[in-house]
Motif scaffolding. Structure first.
Motif, PDB file in Angstrom:
ATOM      1  N   VAL A   4      47.784  63.532  64.033  1.00 54.69           N
ATOM      2  CA  VAL A   4      48.157  64.376  63.088  1.00 54.69           C
ATOM      3  C   VAL A   4      47.589  63.580  61.536  1.00 54.69           C
ATOM      4  CG1 VAL A   4      49.739  65.691  61.353  1.00 54.69           C
ATOM      5  CG2 VAL A   4      50.143  65.556  63.830  1.00 54.69           C
ATOM      6  N   THR A  34      47.288  74.872  57.711  1.00 51.45           N
ATOM      7  CA  THR A  34      47.481  75.192  56.469  1.00 51.45           C
ATOM      8  C   THR A  34      47.742  73.925  55.618  1.00 51.45           C
ATOM      9  OG1 THR A  34      49.662  75.929  57.065  1.00 51.45           O
ATOM     10  CG2 THR A  34      47.703  77.598  56.552  1.00 51.45           C
TER      11      THR A  34
ATOM     12  N   ILE D   2      52.699  71.372  68.402  1.00 50.62           N
ATOM     13  CA  ILE D   2      51.776  71.065  69.595  1.00 50.62           C
ATOM     14  C   ILE D   2      52.670  71.437  70.823  1.00 50.62           C
ATOM     15  CG2 ILE D   2      50.650  69.294  70.763  1.00 50.62           C
ATOM     16  CD1 ILE D   2      49.366  70.060  68.232  1.00 50.62           C
ATOM     17  N   ILE D  42      48.848  76.996  64.773  1.00 48.67           N
ATOM     18  CA  ILE D  42      48.409  76.795  63.315  1.00 48.67           C
ATOM     19  C   ILE D  42      49.105  77.586  62.174  1.00 48.67           C
ATOM     20  CG2 ILE D  42      46.572  76.429  61.510  1.00 48.67           C
ATOM     21  CD1 ILE D  42      44.973  75.236  63.866  1.00 48.67           C
ATOM     22  N   GLY D  43      49.833  77.201  61.392  1.00 46.42           N
ATOM     23  CA  GLY D  43      50.224  77.886  60.040  1.00 46.42           C
ATOM     24  C   GLY D  43      52.016  77.635  59.790  1.00 46.42           C
ATOM     25  N   ASP D  44      52.641  78.347  59.612  1.00 52.57           N
ATOM     26  CA  ASP D  44      53.954  78.021  58.970  1.00 52.57           C
ATOM     27  C   ASP D  44      54.663  77.643  60.183  1.00 52.57           C
ATOM     28  OD1 ASP D  44      56.463  77.199  58.227  1.00 52.57           O
ATOM     29  OD2 ASP D  44      56.740  78.960  56.855  1.00 52.57           O
ATOM     30  N   ARG D  46      57.410  76.524  61.121  1.00 55.38           N
ATOM     31  CA  ARG D  46      58.861  76.739  60.984  1.00 55.38           C
ATOM     32  C   ARG D  46      59.482  78.051  61.685  1.00 55.38           C
ATOM     33  NH1 ARG D  46      57.411  73.841  55.872  1.00 55.38           N
ATOM     34  NH2 ARG D  46      57.958  71.679  56.273  1.00 55.38           N
ATOM     35  N   GLU D  49      60.393  77.957  65.224  1.00 56.50           N
ATOM     36  CA  GLU D  49      61.605  77.405  65.661  1.00 56.50           C
ATOM     37  C   GLU D  49      62.634  78.423  66.482  1.00 56.50           C
ATOM     38  OE1 GLU D  49      65.580  75.071  65.546  1.00 56.50           O
ATOM     39  OE2 GLU D  49      65.212  77.348  65.070  1.00 56.50           O
ATOM     40  N   SER D  63      56.037  69.208  70.050  1.00 52.46           N
ATOM     41  CA  SER D  63      55.903  68.264  68.871  1.00 52.46           C
ATOM     42  C   SER D  63      55.437  69.008  67.589  1.00 52.46           C
ATOM     43  CB  SER D  63      54.984  67.050  69.060  1.00 52.46           C
ATOM     44  OG  SER D  63      54.935  66.757  70.414  1.00 52.46           O
ATOM     45  N   VAL D  65      54.258  69.518  63.905  1.00 51.66           N
ATOM     46  CA  VAL D  65      53.432  68.627  63.108  1.00 51.66           C
ATOM     47  C   VAL D  65      53.988  68.292  61.573  1.00 51.66           C
ATOM     48  CG1 VAL D  65      50.958  68.876  61.967  1.00 51.66           C
ATOM     49  CG2 VAL D  65      51.320  69.583  64.122  1.00 51.66           C
ATOM     50  N   LEU D  66      54.832  69.353  61.192  1.00 52.83           N
ATOM     51  CA  LEU D  66      55.552  69.472  59.773  1.00 52.83           C
ATOM     52  C   LEU D  66      56.826  68.818  60.045  1.00 52.83           C
ATOM     53  CD1 LEU D  66      54.122  72.673  58.354  1.00 52.83           C
ATOM     54  CD2 LEU D  66      53.028  70.257  58.166  1.00 52.83           C
ATOM     55  N   PRO D  68      60.619  69.221  59.207  1.00 53.22           N
ATOM     56  CA  PRO D  68      61.497  70.334  59.359  1.00 53.22           C
ATOM     57  C   PRO D  68      62.433  70.834  58.009  1.00 53.22           C
ATOM     58  CG  PRO D  68      62.890  68.491  60.593  1.00 53.22           C
ATOM     59  CD  PRO D  68      61.582  68.078  60.073  1.00 53.22           C
TER      60      PRO D  68
END
Lengths: 338, 338, 338, 338
Positions: A4, A34, D2, D42-44, D46, D49, D63, D65-66, D68
């Motif tokens: 990442v 994004t 991921i 890919i995208g939001d 969250r 979840e 995993s 990427v962003l 939380p």
């Protein structure tokens, strides 16, 4: 491997990293999202370790897809490894291995009388330390070479297999000549030179988990030994350091169940160091048997109240006999025997 | 030493234990309470360690009154020890010691260029590993003897003191001949034979705290070295293992302040391994200076994105220069200088 | 209580502290040693807690002789407490208590079908959360009052006892009216007001160990409830936070064996949260039974791959059936039954 | 996000998961490797979840990427938040916030005299607990409502801002009416209902890190408050539970530096609870200042040797004065002022 990138990383940076991945023989993947750019590497990602991509300033995180260990993994070798100690003990088989004895060799009399105690319970392998790693320089440090000689004598007289700890490469010939299995202690689990040295022998190695070692660390330490050519590694869960202080360590039995699923190596449990409390040794031995451990290593002393080390966690002879009695039905319940 | 007996312990048991205490030369004390009998031992309780009273079945707990370490304690030696590394560095004095360099020796060029970077910042001691203990057998293991030779060459050319890690007794002569101070790494903090071996030299030893070592364990490890005759021990806080995972370890700066009060030995901090994150190295270096550390050991690399190990936590040359700029006023504020 | 004074403390200071001890009704003891002065207090040392002697500048350390908990201790109450949940479950008796169900109430259909699954295995108590404490505010938070209503409906229709978690005093009447036992979750183990509130009811309370709670902390939390008048406390070991990350927590089964020796309260185990990994639930359930736990609390879901929370650690119906089959012989081996 | 599938997962399974990802509005990615199939979203992420993909039997790991958390993140809000407590204190600004006072309100006299001590040092905010969460039910539990009244009286007379801990929603109106900032204690960091309740006020909230809480857990707890509409959250590092026992907790100053990089919220440090040792409070306060903390919360008592709680870690008035003297140059060195 999934990489990442930090927010704001340029296309050029991504391309630079992807070309490094490609040069190593992996297939590179570009996944712009994004909020983050994600890169992938398909192939034998272990070769990418040398790129040390975590060090790149544009990289936020690197997540391997595969476990970092190979030879100890069940993926490579799906069947249980069975490792013989002496003539009579097959660790990793249906036989539940009980290894017992005093923390340290103190004298011929102490060792022989304790050996008698465990032999009466049909135990086939004696443990006792000659080289003792002790937290304080003022504690009893073991009898050293003399201890090894005593072990050898008792082993021959009683036809008992023996295990002892090796703490230093200089002693490897002496120890290998004498004992049926070599123990690598918790403080040496990441003494990689020592691991390589026992990896160059063909002697069974009981590798104890380090007090701060993750399961992954333990499996990688085993990989050091196996990758040198010695496949005879027995893992030993013996408790980890946590905030709980009424027990000497926190015995992590889930580690046993977890490792049995990922690795073909046998796993035994040391409930004596794992708890540090005599009264907890028997229930935790039964629990080890019930969760799938391949054996246990237990401290027994002919007279714990006069032991020179670890007396607090050593079983009295009658406690050990009682434990063996209560262990049998539990083993039967999980399809194992002594 | 305070010994609490289990409920229901007989007077005879208490007397038996008291007579063992008396035989060791301590004054025994009998304190029967309403719910427990408490025994005391007055005198040099360290001699009682050999009684291993914890192992007695009637003993509930044993609490020492004194710390188990002696020679490293401020009670014995109230003034700060000052330990020289090379000609120009006095660790434990008013001078704040900065030791810097790459994780590993990778090549002459990499080492020399990194040495130039730190020398430009007036750093007087270079660190770099030739023998690298790595969690995985598939990671870069260091250049070994060749690395020591490169260290020696750069050290002489640049008149820079050098520190490197010793991992195995077999290398002690080679390392001792070459370097100004020997590092004992976190995985070897309780490799007691290695401690004894460096204790038999007169070389300064930088002893890193084990990942699962309490402060007491660290001081006892230092006691191993000092009690062999080498008083030149520098302790190094480098983070402990905890549940927090965004940092590689949890840097325990309270340990610095705590040890400075109890021990006369100098204490330095390794913020690189302590955090594992490049961006945290500079703030934690300033914090180390502010809480009373005697110095720091920092990973700097001429090009971290291509480092063969620990690139993620190595500073870029300009980051290191910036750190040294911001460190100066903090040192001044606590009455120290570079 | 044993009080060690700092080196150099004056006789006057010792006398001042001794007179404070005497005023509280304890017998003071003065034990001057060669390097430290030690003071003792004989009697009900719990009254000395209010002196807060640790705060005194001349005091180096204070060691209590007695455990700080009383009512939950086996010393006061030597026989096992047996606590009934609903009509058919006696926790702490020879019967091994299995409490099972989904992490959360999601719908009538999901709850009722899961209830059917566990009832087929002869389970007598259903667990399911209506109020879900979730780490992220963006996760599913439970159905709240509606969830309680669904629990009540399924409980009545199926004649199944039910357990649910209480997170807030405001809900206590609603929850108490509906369920057979109240669960206090790990995050609320030291929410002392909530403990007092359930201590004022007569409902059985399943008190889960906090993730950072020592065994002593857990027993003191139970003491809060019992000392308010509710003796029906069942302790639950559910894993603690450690550096190991392949399991969600580290299940501390030694805690079970340790508590069973010190406390008369029943202890059950939650292998689902304790490991966080579906494949580990069954071996750890067997281990819990073997080490003396009085029961388990297990997450089972009619379809874990669509669960709204904790799917990763929930058993599939056929896995749960298989577990119950393999559990039976282990229970028999330790003299228990379902 | 991921998603790594287990070995042997079928193409159909991968497609089923990918279609679930697509339905949630993310772009699905299929990355078959040599040993594992990896899926991406890919995208939001969250929104994913709620899919709880960890629960899927074919999924080995998930995993994100962003991070939380969103609202507390610097990515959303790059500039430092500055939060006012009372008229004179701006936490998160160039002003280093010192909040000081006794652990608990014990009496008018004790509170007022301690207030005088800190006011003499130009401190603008007094801390003191009226509701005390105590590990043992037999310890001093605070004066409750009467304590709040005393705080209010001293606050008005001395024109000092005050902070106190809220432990139960029932007290929120009383506390909010009286104090300038609400403290959420370490044991309530994941008492989510309480977080929501203070999130519904506009009062500044000092949110202390839980003893077993990761940095991510702490930021998610803050997210609970901020996402309810109260942006005035001040994070407080106060030590975590580790195996080290000479300090009450292990103060994790790296957490301060780490959070300052990821979040716009101010971060203060509590060196009193963080160490539990009076002698360590001053060095750790200086370290906190040096590593970028926005302030500290310190226990000061007019007479610690008679404090009803936490006396061991409370500073004497002259120690506090000395600390403030030595703190000033450190703050200057990092470009801050009192």
């Amino acid at each position: 491997m999934i990489i990442v990138l930090r927010p704001g990383s340029s296309k050029e940076t991504a391309e630079e990293i992807l070309s490094r991945i490609e040069k190593m023989g992996c297939k590179p993947l570009y996944m712009p999202g994004t909020e983050r750019v994600v890169l992938g590497a398909i192939g034998d990602e272990r070769v990418l370790e040398s790129l040390q991509l975590e060090g790149h300033p544009a990289v936020e995180s690197v997540s391997p897809v595969l476990a970092p260990y190979k030879m100890v993994s069940r993926e490579l070798h799906p069947h249980d490894s069975v490792i013989k100690i002496g003539a009579d003990l097959e660790v990793g088989s249906n036989q539940f291995a009980v290894i017992a004895g005093p923390c340290a060799v103190e004298s011929y009399d102490q060792l022989d009388r304790t050996a008698e105690v465990i032999q009466k319970q049909n135990v086939k392998c004696l443990r006792a330390g000659a080289f003792k790693p002790r937290t304080s320089p003022y504690s009893f440090q073991g009898l050293g070479g003399e201890g090894i000689a005593l072990l050898s004598r008792v082993s021959k007289q009683r036809k008992l297999a023996v295990v002892t700890e090796l703490v230093e490469i200089a002693d490897i010939d002496l120890v290998t000549r004498t004992v049926d299995a070599i123990q690598i202690g918790t403080r040496n689990m990441q003494n990689f030179r020592l691991l390589e040295a026992v990896g160059d022998t063909d002697r069974p190695v009981i590798l104890k988990r380090g007090m701060a070692a993750t399961i992954k660390d333990l499996l990688l330490a085993a990989e050091y030994i196996v990758s040198r050519g010695n496949p005879n590694v027995i893992l030993c869960e013996r408790g980890i350091k946590t905030f709980e202080q009424v027990t000497r360590n926190t015995l992590d039995l889930s580690a046993v169940a977890y490792i049995k699923q990922r690795s073909h190596l046998p796993v035994i449990v040391d409930p004596s160091h794992g708890t540090g409390v005599r009264e907890l040794v028997s229930p935790m031995t039964r629990a080890a048997a019930a969760c799938g451990a391949d054996g246990v290593m237990i401290e027994v002393h002919v007279n714990p109240s006069e032991a020179l080390s670890d007396g607090k966690q050593s079983l009295y002879p009658d406690q050990f006999a009682a434990l063996m009695r209560t262990l049998k039905p539990v083993l039967q319940a999980v399809g194992r025997e002594l």
